[in-house]
Design an enzyme around this catalytic site. Structure first.
Site, PDB file in Angstrom:
ATOM      1  N   HIS A 130      -2.734  -2.857  -1.704  1.00 51.56           N
ATOM      2  CA  HIS A 130      -3.231  -4.213  -1.924  1.00 51.56           C
ATOM      3  C   HIS A 130      -2.390  -4.908  -2.985  1.00 51.56           C
ATOM      4  O   HIS A 130      -1.646  -4.254  -3.727  1.00 51.56           O
ATOM      5  CB  HIS A 130      -4.698  -4.196  -2.368  1.00 51.56           C
ATOM      6  CG  HIS A 130      -4.938  -3.437  -3.647  1.00 51.56           C
ATOM      7  ND1 HIS A 130      -5.038  -2.073  -3.695  1.00 51.56           N
ATOM      8  CD2 HIS A 130      -5.089  -3.858  -4.925  1.00 51.56           C
ATOM      9  CE1 HIS A 130      -5.248  -1.676  -4.935  1.00 51.56           C
ATOM     10  NE2 HIS A 130      -5.275  -2.752  -5.706  1.00 51.56           N
ATOM     11  N   ARG A 145       2.815   2.009  -7.467  1.00 43.31           N
ATOM     12  CA  ARG A 145       3.327   0.725  -7.010  1.00 43.31           C
ATOM     13  C   ARG A 145       4.269   0.889  -5.824  1.00 43.31           C
ATOM     14  O   ARG A 145       4.972   1.891  -5.712  1.00 43.31           O
ATOM     15  CB  ARG A 145       4.053   0.014  -8.156  1.00 43.31           C
ATOM     16  CG  ARG A 145       3.143  -0.309  -9.333  1.00 43.31           C
ATOM     17  CD  ARG A 145       3.887  -0.908 -10.500  1.00 43.31           C
ATOM     18  NE  ARG A 145       2.968  -1.213 -11.590  1.00 43.31           N
ATOM     19  CZ  ARG A 145       2.578  -0.334 -12.514  1.00 43.31           C
ATOM     20  NH1 ARG A 145       3.058   0.907 -12.481  1.00 43.31           N
ATOM     21  NH2 ARG A 145       1.735  -0.680 -13.460  1.00 43.31           N
TER      22      ARG A 145
END
Length: 397
Positions: free
Chosen positions: A260, A279
């Site tokens: 997300h 990440r």
């Protein structure tokens, strides 16, 4: 009841105005991204019980059962199980995913064993906890959440007319869903810089050209991400994710492994007491591709927008599938509401003036932007303040 003094995190993606406006302060001109309320060691809130400021983490550690209650301590351990934030995104955050509890424990133990400093750029696991989270919009809130179906991503990429995307489109159209999604993500994140830069530039140009004719606003969101992070392969990763816009009061729950990114807007964020982030783009920070591929859940899923459900005594709560945190809100009228005192809770006033009163007569007033910690005393607290809006973070016992 303890009024909290909270830390603002000045990450580069933060809004320069949203958090100062909430707190009634003049903007400094610098980005202010997150206001932390809780006992996470990274930025614990401060309280003063008459003997000078102490961190909430220190108070809880000194006597967990007194602060958290016996039931919370038995169920979750001697630490506050949740972390409450106000998140204000002026530019897109990184595309990211969070580990399961088992993955977090294993990853943290491994990095501790290898003596990687907690503040090292390559450190993935800052603690041994998982980080499911809920974001509830205070303003219109735009984000990306979960993989869209591979066929839909292939159609979107094909519509851009960029030949360099053809190998990814082929993967998406010919492989089974988990293999297609993982294959594309691994390919994008492993691209050599001399291949990635021109491809990302061409994709960004194509998105900008198509955005004006897109009535959904979806391509405008991707274009904003591309402008904010020029040359970053995370733009291609972003095309794999569902675009979503939350109206004020709507929320999203994000479990482990769900990729997300938040693009822009202000919201209340409530999560397990963790800061673990893996990440996968739209960031200058470390991207650990092998670790990320172990954490991400490669399954297409349409985001489910949550709206508050009515509960007892005027409380409206956002249902989530875990017990470490529970978010609810009160829009106060003339009636006095009662807060169950069996569990620890943090209250944040986002509109008007709210008043808390205990059975012994102790009282605390919260104006917009102020927050309070209520230990698990076992007795209820009265809440009133016509016109006030108050968010409540607690646990489910």
């Amino acid at each position: 009841m303890d009024r909290l003094r909270n830390t603002v995190r000045p990450y580069a993606w933060g809004s320069a105005t949203a958090i100062p406006e909430l707190l009634g302060q003049e903007p400094t001109g610098e980005p202010q991204a997150e206001l932390w309320m809780g006992a996470h060691p990274g930025s614990p809130s401060l309280v003063d019980r008459g003997d000078g400021p102490r961190t909430l983490a220190e108070l809880i550690s000194a006597d967990p059962e007194r602060e958290l209650g016996a039931a919370t301590t038995a169920k979750f351990g001697p630490t506050l199980p949740f972390l409450l934030k106000v998140l204000a995104a002026g530019t897109p955050l990184s595309v990211q995913a969070h580990p399961t509890l088992e993955q977090a424990r294993a990853g943290y133990a491994d990095e501790e064993r290898r003596r990687i400093p907690l503040d090292a750029a390559e450190r993935n696991y800052k603690d041994a906890n998982h980080k499911p989270e809920l974001i509830c919009a205070l303003s219109e809130f735009e984000g990306l959440c979960g993989f869209r179906r591979p066929a839909d991503t292939a159609d979107l990429m094909a519509s851009l007319g960029v030949p360099g995307l053809d190998p990814l489109i082929e993967l998406l159209r010919t492989k089974p869903e988990p293999e297609a999604l993982s294959g594309v993500l691994a390919t994008v994140l492993s691209m050599p810089a001399d291949t990635a830069r021109p491809l990302v530039a061409e994709v960004a140009t194509a998105i900008e050209a198509a955005a004006d004719g897109d009535p959904t606003g979806m391509l405008a969101g991707y274009a904003f991400a591309g402008r904010s992070h020029p040359g970053d392969t995370g733009l291609i990763t972003a095309l794999m994710l569902n675009h979503i816009v939350l109206a004020p009061g709507e929320a999203l729950y994000l479990g482990a492994g769900v990729p997300h990114a938040y693009l822009r807007g202000t919201g209340i964020e409530l999560m397990a007491n963790s800061d673990n982030v893996l990440r996968c783009g739209l960031t200058p920070k470390h991207v650990d591709v092998p670790q990320l591929l172990r954490v991400v859940e490669f399954r297409a899923e349409q985001p489910r927008v949550l709206r508050p459900e009515p509960g007892p005594d005027g409380e409206r709560h956002y249902p989530v599938p875990i017990d470490e945190f529970r978010l609810s809100r009160f829009t106060l009228g003339p009636e006095t509401r009662r807060l169950d005192g069996r569990a620890p809770q943090i209250l944040l006033c986002t509109e008007g003036t709210a008043r808390l009163t205990r059975a012994d007569g102790a009282a605390l007033t919260l104006v917009r932007g102020q927050s309070a910690f209520l230990p698990a005393t076992g007795t209820d607290t009265a809440l009133d303040g016509p016109g006030a809006e108050v968010f409540r973070a607690t646990v489910t016992l």
